[in-house]
Scaffold this motif. Structure first.
Motif, PDB file in Angstrom:
ATOM      1  N   LEU A  92     -54.512  29.010 -62.884  1.00  0.00           N
ATOM      2  CA  LEU A  92     -53.243  30.067 -62.684  1.00  0.00           C
ATOM      3  C   LEU A  92     -52.253  29.337 -61.951  1.00  0.00           C
ATOM      4  O   LEU A  92     -52.344  28.447 -61.291  1.00  0.00           O
ATOM      5  N   SER A  93     -50.843  29.643 -62.421  1.00  0.00           N
ATOM      6  CA  SER A  93     -49.802  29.020 -62.003  1.00  0.00           C
ATOM      7  C   SER A  93     -48.624  29.994 -61.871  1.00  0.00           C
ATOM      8  O   SER A  93     -48.502  31.085 -62.553  1.00  0.00           O
ATOM      9  N   ILE A 131     -48.138  26.130 -57.675  1.00  0.00           N
ATOM     10  CA  ILE A 131     -46.902  26.979 -57.276  1.00  0.00           C
ATOM     11  C   ILE A 131     -45.817  26.265 -57.493  1.00  0.00           C
ATOM     12  O   ILE A 131     -45.678  25.159 -56.960  1.00  0.00           O
ATOM     13  N   GLN A 132     -44.803  26.621 -58.631  1.00  0.00           N
ATOM     14  CA  GLN A 132     -43.715  25.752 -58.894  1.00  0.00           C
ATOM     15  C   GLN A 132     -42.435  26.310 -58.060  1.00  0.00           C
ATOM     16  O   GLN A 132     -42.152  27.677 -58.154  1.00  0.00           O
ATOM     17  N   VAL A 133     -41.976  25.635 -57.278  1.00  0.00           N
ATOM     18  CA  VAL A 133     -40.751  26.029 -56.402  1.00  0.00           C
ATOM     19  C   VAL A 133     -39.623  25.648 -57.182  1.00  0.00           C
ATOM     20  O   VAL A 133     -38.970  24.492 -57.271  1.00  0.00           O
ATOM     21  N   ASN A 134     -38.873  26.640 -57.704  1.00  0.00           N
ATOM     22  CA  ASN A 134     -37.792  26.162 -58.741  1.00  0.00           C
ATOM     23  C   ASN A 134     -36.319  26.258 -57.832  1.00  0.00           C
ATOM     24  O   ASN A 134     -35.463  26.984 -57.842  1.00  0.00           O
ATOM     25  N   GLU A 167     -55.684  22.929 -51.833  1.00  0.00           N
ATOM     26  CA  GLU A 167     -56.288  23.052 -53.436  1.00  0.00           C
ATOM     27  C   GLU A 167     -55.094  23.447 -54.503  1.00  0.00           C
ATOM     28  O   GLU A 167     -55.269  23.520 -55.562  1.00  0.00           O
ATOM     29  N   THR A 168     -53.859  23.944 -53.923  1.00  0.00           N
ATOM     30  CA  THR A 168     -52.899  24.092 -54.698  1.00  0.00           C
ATOM     31  C   THR A 168     -51.872  23.181 -54.803  1.00  0.00           C
ATOM     32  O   THR A 168     -51.324  22.598 -53.964  1.00  0.00           O
ATOM     33  N   LEU A 169     -51.524  22.835 -56.127  1.00  0.00           N
ATOM     34  CA  LEU A 169     -50.287  21.751 -56.293  1.00  0.00           C
ATOM     35  C   LEU A 169     -49.075  22.493 -56.229  1.00  0.00           C
ATOM     36  O   LEU A 169     -48.825  23.454 -56.931  1.00  0.00           O
ATOM     37  N   PHE A 170     -48.103  21.920 -55.409  1.00  0.00           N
ATOM     38  CA  PHE A 170     -46.952  22.710 -55.428  1.00  0.00           C
ATOM     39  C   PHE A 170     -45.845  21.584 -56.106  1.00  0.00           C
ATOM     40  O   PHE A 170     -45.795  20.312 -55.775  1.00  0.00           O
TER      41      PHE A 170
END
Length: 309
Positions: A92-93, A131-134, A167-170
């Motif tokens: 999930l993202s 988690i993409q920080v736009n 464990e989460t890619l930022f």
């Protein structure tokens, strides 16, 4: 044909205009496929799981939503229902955007407690892979990521989060934007470079592997780049993930994945890519998902990633 390394491919902007049975199909790649699909949800207006915004309440009216039928920005309960229909190991993202109603990115970079709680929920309860920080979101203050008094705190927030949730890619967008009447010229690479340098300073000279540059000059507009962006020589190698996107659709996805994966491999990186606008009706995020176009896109992605017999 794909290289031997796995490639993560995000299907972004999922919403309730996709039938539930189709979701199960989309996230079930062939056994030999090297592509790992990622279900990606856009967050911009929905509030928080524990406090949904008006229009995004369970069993409530859709009045007040950004788009009338829930396109692009599903409610939290709709996200939960979609996840239930996918294979249990689906990655999930979550893409954090910045709006007047829900300034997730501003709040995150400033360390606002409710948004830090949201990140904790996404990482700890949803087990977010990305988690993409736009920081490319229109209207976000450039002072938060351009050199100056505030960017140090922004960088600190992201570096600390990457350490707290390994464990989460930022994913941090790398983009350039020319000056306009209302905004100065922008280049986010110096901020990404600062993140990596600050992380390395805290970790024996090596940045954490879950801070990821994500090259995207389209900012969700569906515009394809002219060429694969050049990876700066100082970007970490040794399997550091890196992302590329922009203008991907069913007709060009295999070509772009070949180019992106080759560029990543040449630099010693793992590759991430995604698509969003290219499978919506009229390539408009305010319109429903074109299910046939999405299915064709995913078929072509899996075909690219599956070795020939």
């Amino acid at each position: 044909m794909a290289t031997a390394e796995c490639l993560e491919f995000g299907i972004c902007g999922l919403d309730n205009t996709v039938p539930k049975d189709v979701l199960a199909e989309l996230f079930s790649p062939p056994a030999a496929c090297r592509v790992v699909p990622v279900a990606a949800f856009q967050l911009a207006y929905q509030g928080y799981p524990w406090l949904p915004a008006s229009g995004y309440l369970p069993d409530g009216s859709m009045e007040g939503r950004r788009y009338p039928n829930g396109e692009t920005y599903p409610s939290w309960h709709e996200i939960d229902e979609m996840i239930k229909t996918m294979p249990p190991d689906t990655r999930l993202s979550f893409h954090l955007n910045n709006t007047k109603e829900c300034p997730y990115v501003t709040a995150l970079l400033q360390g606002e407690p409710e948004t830090l709680r949201l990140v904790d929920v996404l990482c700890s309860q949803y087990h977010a892979r990305h988690i993409q920080v736009n920081i490319s979101a229109r209207g976000l203050s450039t002072e938060l990521f351009m050199p100056g008094d505030l960017w140090g705190k922004s960088a600190q927030q992201l570096v600390e989060l990457s350490e707290r949730y390994p464990e989460t890619l930022f994913l941090i967008p790398v983009f350039q934007r020319p000056a306009s009447a209302s905004a100065p010229a922008m280049d986010s690479w110096p901020f990404v470079q600062k993140l990596l340098q600050d992380s390395a300073a805290r970790n024996r000279g090596e940045p954490v592997r879950n801070l990821v540059a994500f090259f995207d000059n389209s900012a969700g507009s569906g515009t394809a780049p002219d060429a694969v962006p050049e990876i700066p020589h100082e970007y970490p190698k040794k399997g550091q993930p890196i992302g590329f996107t922009g203008g991907i659709n069913a007709s060009n996805v295999q070509d772009w994945l070949t180019k992106y994966s080759a560029a990543a491999a040449a630099h010693g990186c793992e590759c991430i890519s995604d698509a969003q606008t290219g499978f919506r009706l009229g390539k408009d995020r305010g319109q429903p998902i074109d299910v046939a176009a999405l299915q064709e896109l995913v078929r072509n992605v899996y075909q690219w990633g599956t070795p020939s017999a």
